[in-house]
Design a protein around this motif. Structure first.
Motif, PDB file in Angstrom:
ATOM      1  N   ARG A 366       0.827  -1.210   0.000  1.00 53.51           N
ATOM      2  CA  ARG A 366       0.000   0.000   0.000  1.00 53.51           C
ATOM      3  C   ARG A 366       0.856   1.252   0.000  1.00 53.51           C
ATOM      4  O   ARG A 366       0.430   2.304  -0.479  1.00 53.51           O
ATOM      5  CB  ARG A 366      -0.931  -0.015   1.221  1.00 53.51           C
ATOM      6  CG  ARG A 366      -1.865  -1.222   1.243  1.00 53.51           C
ATOM      7  CD  ARG A 366      -2.902  -1.104   2.344  1.00 53.51           C
ATOM      8  NE  ARG A 366      -3.853  -0.023   2.094  1.00 53.51           N
ATOM      9  CZ  ARG A 366      -4.911   0.232   2.857  1.00 53.51           C
ATOM     10  NH1 ARG A 366      -5.167  -0.542   3.898  1.00 53.51           N
ATOM     11  NH2 ARG A 366      -5.726   1.219   2.574  1.00 53.51           N
ATOM     12  N   ASP A 539       3.394  -4.661   4.639  1.00 51.49           N
ATOM     13  CA  ASP A 539       2.865  -3.569   5.462  1.00 51.49           C
ATOM     14  C   ASP A 539       3.957  -3.163   6.448  1.00 51.49           C
ATOM     15  O   ASP A 539       4.509  -4.019   7.137  1.00 51.49           O
ATOM     16  CB  ASP A 539       1.612  -4.016   6.206  1.00 51.49           C
ATOM     17  CG  ASP A 539       0.909  -2.845   6.893  1.00 51.49           C
ATOM     18  OD1 ASP A 539       1.262  -1.689   6.573  1.00 51.49           O
ATOM     19  OD2 ASP A 539       0.032  -3.093   7.736  1.00 51.49           O
ATOM     20  N   ASP A 556      -8.946 -10.982   4.832  1.00 57.46           N
ATOM     21  CA  ASP A 556      -8.114  -9.832   5.245  1.00 57.46           C
ATOM     22  C   ASP A 556      -8.801  -8.538   4.810  1.00 57.46           C
ATOM     23  O   ASP A 556      -8.828  -8.198   3.621  1.00 57.46           O
ATOM     24  CB  ASP A 556      -6.716  -9.943   4.627  1.00 57.46           C
ATOM     25  CG  ASP A 556      -5.738  -8.936   5.203  1.00 57.46           C
ATOM     26  OD1 ASP A 556      -6.176  -7.853   5.637  1.00 57.46           O
ATOM     27  OD2 ASP A 556      -4.524  -9.231   5.218  1.00 57.46           O
ATOM     28  N   SER A 558      -7.946  -5.375   5.380  1.00 58.89           N
ATOM     29  CA  SER A 558      -7.031  -4.360   4.864  1.00 58.89           C
ATOM     30  C   SER A 558      -6.615  -4.701   3.433  1.00 58.89           C
ATOM     31  O   SER A 558      -6.481  -3.807   2.575  1.00 58.89           O
ATOM     32  CB  SER A 558      -5.797  -4.234   5.758  1.00 58.89           C
ATOM     33  OG  SER A 558      -5.077  -5.452   5.795  1.00 58.89           O
ATOM     34  N   TYR A 559      -6.414  -6.001   3.165  1.00 58.61           N
ATOM     35  CA  TYR A 559      -6.087  -6.417   1.796  1.00 58.61           C
ATOM     36  C   TYR A 559      -7.263  -6.131   0.865  1.00 58.61           C
ATOM     37  O   TYR A 559      -7.083  -5.630  -0.255  1.00 58.61           O
ATOM     38  CB  TYR A 559      -5.750  -7.901   1.778  1.00 58.61           C
ATOM     39  CG  TYR A 559      -5.476  -8.459   0.395  1.00 58.61           C
ATOM     40  CD1 TYR A 559      -4.232  -8.296  -0.200  1.00 58.61           C
ATOM     41  CD2 TYR A 559      -6.466  -9.143  -0.314  1.00 58.61           C
ATOM     42  CE1 TYR A 559      -3.972  -8.810  -1.465  1.00 58.61           C
ATOM     43  CE2 TYR A 559      -6.226  -9.657  -1.584  1.00 58.61           C
ATOM     44  CZ  TYR A 559      -4.964  -9.489  -2.152  1.00 58.61           C
ATOM     45  OH  TYR A 559      -4.714  -9.979  -3.408  1.00 58.61           O
ATOM     46  N   ALA A 561      -9.494  -3.892   1.190  1.00 55.28           N
ATOM     47  CA  ALA A 561      -9.607  -2.447   0.973  1.00 55.28           C
ATOM     48  C   ALA A 561      -8.563  -1.953  -0.031  1.00 55.28           C
ATOM     49  O   ALA A 561      -8.844  -1.084  -0.861  1.00 55.28           O
ATOM     50  CB  ALA A 561      -9.442  -1.711   2.306  1.00 55.28           C
ATOM     51  N   ALA A 562      -7.348  -2.530   0.041  1.00 56.07           N
ATOM     52  CA  ALA A 562      -6.272  -2.096  -0.855  1.00 56.07           C
ATOM     53  C   ALA A 562      -6.513  -2.536  -2.290  1.00 56.07           C
ATOM     54  O   ALA A 562      -6.208  -1.803  -3.237  1.00 56.07           O
ATOM     55  CB  ALA A 562      -4.937  -2.660  -0.359  1.00 56.07           C
TER      56      ALA A 562
END
Length: 565
Positions: A366, A539, A556, A558-559, A561-562
């Motif tokens: 990210r 990260d 995941d 956060s994954y 979202a990325a």
């Protein structure tokens, strides 16, 4: 003195040594020209004393013939000298440009550190030209000194006091001229530095013109360049004023000196110590001395500017290498196993990562700084501060950078295209036939781009590929990377400007064309990540998660979202 202790002396001496044959020959011709110039007033004085005063027609004709021969010799010598010095200056500047280009393109890198591409271009053009010009004016300086020495000897023969006046007066004048040139040297260096920075900013703005227009940031870009340009203009004006002041001061000192010689000669003639012809010769020599002094002023100014430019060139040539070559080799055949152990570099923090031979791995970072640091280490543009990287068990630090890049190709996101045909852009100088690169064209969907162009693969692209859209440029750049067929290929965001349908086609074909060879996709594209064997999530500069794309999307947040945002 500039950072790094560069003086520029070695660069300037090298430029002169490289053209020593031409410089020596031109020095002889220039000295011949100045010697003949100095003899002209002497011959005129002899004509007055031996022909005019005596009324001898035969003597007058003989000396007039001598005078004509002098003018023929001095004219021919000057013309030939000028040609040689111009050629020597151009060759010296060209040799420096080649040396600079070799250093900038050195696989070890380092020459472009903290320098804009436009600044390097300015150094390779303007600074190289000034150093070449400094080498080209050396014969004129030699000729001026020879003329001054001959004038002193001739004046000594006419009158010892006049000769001593010249001999004793020249060294202080030369010393003062050198001291006066110091501010010009400093301001010339500042002028070139500001001009190089302005060139770099201009090149950056032109390269990003489309982005600036898309953001509506034209006014901010114009304001930035206007400020940089004004700084450059101010430095140029200060350098010009310094040169004008330098030349004016030296010529004023010279004028006073020559006036003293003329007055001394007139005084001696009034006393009867010298004849009328000798007075004419002395006054003529005094007037002639303006020429050598002007030459020395010109040479001194050129050298001041040449020394400043030579320092800038020397800084680039002496730039420390970013990486050092090693003598190790990778066993054949290359399997393509990559291992990173405790790698810390830039934004990377103790990264451990294994890439199996023949695998297709996705890397999601990210933070662009993390991706950038990883790409630099894999391309060996820089070595990690801590930890190690290896290819098939051989440390990358033990490999020659050029040899490594024949095995590991890191294709950056902003790859440039060249102003040549689409075919030549893809085969990148390898001489491959259209049939040989056809699989790469198909896998990257660049064959569709060729089909839309008026002359197909033979269509000549505009500079940096500006005649293509962003997505078309990316497809051609991807085709070039695939056509290289390296054992290890690292692609950074190869499809950000490509539409989703085409991107899905590329993803499917990419896996097929790279089957059996190691491939790394540094991207957040879900279409590309979906065809990978596994995805590694970075990260904070280290691995935070890894696994198949589908599982990471499901588990995941956060994954997810990325990648899917």
């Amino acid at each position: 003195m500039p950072a790094g202790g560069a003086t520029g002396g070695s660069v300037l001496r090298g430029a002169i040594r490289g053209e020593r044959r031409g410089v020596i020959g031109a020095s002889f011709l220039a000295s011949t020209h100045q010697v003949c110039e100095a003899l002209v007033p002497v011959v005129i004085g002899v004509i007055i004393d031996e022909a005019v005063a005596t009324g001898s027609t035969g003597t007058l004709l003989r000396w007039l013939l001598v005078l004509a021969v002098l003018f023929l010799v001095l004219s021919s010598a000057y013309r030939i000298c000028a040609r040689i010095t111009e050629a020597a200056a151009e060759r010296a500047a060209h040799a420096l440009r080649l040396e600079l280009s070799t250093r900038v393109l050195d696989p070890r890198g380092g020459a472009d550190a903290d320098r804009l591409p436009g600044a390097l271009t300015s150094i390779a053009t303007n600074d190289a030209r000034r150093v070449g010009a400094a080498a080209g004016v050396l014969p004129y300086g030699t000729a001026a000194l020879a003329a001054l020495a001959l004038s002193a000897v001739l004046l000594l023969r006419i009158s010892v006091p006049l000769g001593l006046l010249v001999l004793l007066g020249i060294p202080p004048l030369l010393w003062l001229g050198h001291r006066i040139s110091r501010p010009l040297e400093r301001r010339s260096e500042t002028e070139q530095d500001r001009a190089a920075h302005a060139s770099g900013v201009a090149a950056d703005l032109v390269a990003g013109l489309r982005v600036l227009k898309g953001m509506g940031a034209e006014s901010a870009a114009v304001a930035r360049y206007r400020g940089t340009s004004q700084d450059s203009l101010g430095a140029a004006l200060r350098a010009a004023r310094s040169r004008a002041g330098h030349e004016g001061a030296v010529l004023s000192l010279t004028g006073v000196f020559i006036a003293l010689i003329g007055l001394a000669g007139a005084y001696l003639a009034m006393r009867g110590d010298i004849s009328v012809g000798e007075l004419v010769a002395a006054v003529g020599l005094a007037q002639f001395l303006i020429g050598p002094f002007q030459l020395l002023t010109y040479v001194n100014a050129e050298y001041a500017q040449g020394r400043a430019s030579a320092r800038r060139i020397e800084e680039v040539l002496a730039s420390p290498a970013a990486v050092e070559p090693g003598g190790a080799t990778v066993p054949e055949p290359v399997a393509g196993s990559i291992r990173l152990s405790g790698v810390s570099h830039g934004a990377l923090r103790g990264l451990d990562l294994d890439l199996a031979p023949g695998s297709l791995t996705g890397v999601v970072a990210r933070d662009p700084a993390v991706a950038g640091a990883l790409l630099r280490c894999l391309a060996r543009e820089s070595d990690p501060e801590e930890g190690s990287l290896s290819l098939d068990g051989v440390p990358l630090t033990g490999l020659d950078p050029d040899a490594l890049r024949r095995l590991v190709l890191v294709a950056p996101h902003d790859a440039d295209l060249f102003e040549t045909s689409l075919l030549d852009n893809v085969r990148a100088g390898t001489g491959a036939s259209p049939e040989e690169i056809a699989p790469a064209l198909a896998a990257s969907a660049a064959d569709d781009v060729a089909a839309l162009l008026p002359e197909g693969l033979d269509t000549v692209l505009a500079e940096r590929g500006r005649s293509l859209s962003g997505g078309q440029r990316q497809r051609v750049a991807l085709a070039r990377a695939l056509a290289a067929d390296r054992p290890v290929l690292v692609l950074h965001d190869p499809s950000t400007a490509v539409d989703t349908v085409t991107e899905s086609r590329i993803a499917a074909r990419l896996r097929e064309i790279r089957r059996g060879r190691t491939t790394v996709l540094v991207t957040t594209s879900p279409a590309l990540l979906a065809v990978t064997d596994r995805v590694v999530v970075l990260d904070g500069g280290t691995v935070s998660n890894e696994g198949p794309h589908a599982r990471l999307v499901a588990e995941d947040a956060s994954y997810r979202a990325a990648v899917l945002a």
